[in-house]
Write an enzyme that holds these catalytic residues in place. Structure first.
Site, PDB file in Angstrom:
ATOM      1  N   GLY A 100      -8.280   0.747  -0.445  1.00 25.23           N
ATOM      2  CA  GLY A 100      -7.239  -0.213  -0.117  1.00 25.23           C
ATOM      3  C   GLY A 100      -7.425  -1.523  -0.852  1.00 25.23           C
ATOM      4  N   ASP A 101      -6.320  -2.210  -1.038  1.00 27.41           N
ATOM      5  CA  ASP A 101      -6.377  -3.544  -1.623  1.00 27.41           C
ATOM      6  C   ASP A 101      -5.228  -4.353  -1.036  1.00 27.41           C
ATOM      7  OD1 ASP A 101      -7.907  -5.127  -3.718  1.00 27.41           O
ATOM      8  OD2 ASP A 101      -5.828  -5.579  -4.240  1.00 27.41           O
ATOM      9  N   GLN A 102      -5.470  -5.629  -0.880  1.00 26.52           N
ATOM     10  CA  GLN A 102      -4.454  -6.511  -0.306  1.00 26.52           C
ATOM     11  C   GLN A 102      -4.455  -7.819  -1.074  1.00 26.52           C
ATOM     12  OE1 GLN A 102      -5.042  -8.227   3.725  1.00 26.52           O
ATOM     13  NE2 GLN A 102      -3.136  -7.161   4.181  1.00 26.52           N
TER      14      GLN A 102
END
Length: 189
Positions: free
Chosen positions: A69-71
């Site tokens: 995941g990345d945000q």
């Protein structure tokens, strides 16, 4: 044979979120140098998706289901990252106060060699605030390790007048509604 579920992250926030799905998992650091992989030519959404995929791909393999995941925060065409200092957090929030930004949360799940991507875009409408109000907030939560310099799950909610989201958990780092659906397709987990 049961598949091993791996969260490709050292983020305590993502680990806490994933535990809400009540599935056994292990958390491992992704085998990439994230700073070297940040391509400045990519648009914010494309960059988040690229990094989520690389993180998951770095640990993929037979018998594994790996979540990467990345945000990031997309504001006025640029990416707002983690502040790392109190002063920078205050400056970030001052620049965004009274305006709207997008919180881009990308995940990629590798079921063996099969990649399953998903991206959630949340529109965050920040209230107009004084420097004193922002300083008080930063001192409460010390959000220097969060993209955009706020912790929505704590006192950061007071910074906003409106949030437009398909999945509130995406704001915290993992879109659990969609992730739950994806993991159901990766059986037997």
């Amino acid at each position: 044979m049961k598949k091993q579920l791996i969260l490709a992250s050292t983020s305590k926030y993502r680990q806490e979120l994933l535990s809400r799905l009540a599935v056994p998992f292990s958390a491992q650091p992704p085998l990439i140098d994230e700073d070297k992989e940040k391509d400045p030519t990519l648009a914010p959404r494309a960059l988040a998706e690229h990094l989520a995929r690389l993180k998951a791909a770095s640990l993929k393999g037979e018998g594994k289901v790996v979540i990467g995941g990345d945000q990031l925060v997309s504001f006025e065409g640029r990416i707002i990252g983690k502040a790392h200092t109190r002063e920078k957090a205050i400056e970030q929030l001052l620049s965004m106060q009274g305006k709207t930004h997008e919180l881009v949360t990308a995940i990629c799940v590798f079921d063996g060699e099969k990649a399953i991507p998903y991206t959630d875009i949340t529109r965050m409408h920040m209230k107009a605030m004084s420097r004193e109000q922002i300083e008080r907030y930063v001192d409460l939560d010390m959000p220097t390790d969060c993209a955009g310099s706020y912790k929505i799950e704590k006192h950061g909610i007071m910074l906003f007048s409106k949030i437009e989201s398909q999945d509130f958990t995406a704001i915290q780092g993992l879109p659990l509604i969609e992730l739950g659906k994806i993991l159901e397709t990766c059986s037997p987990l």
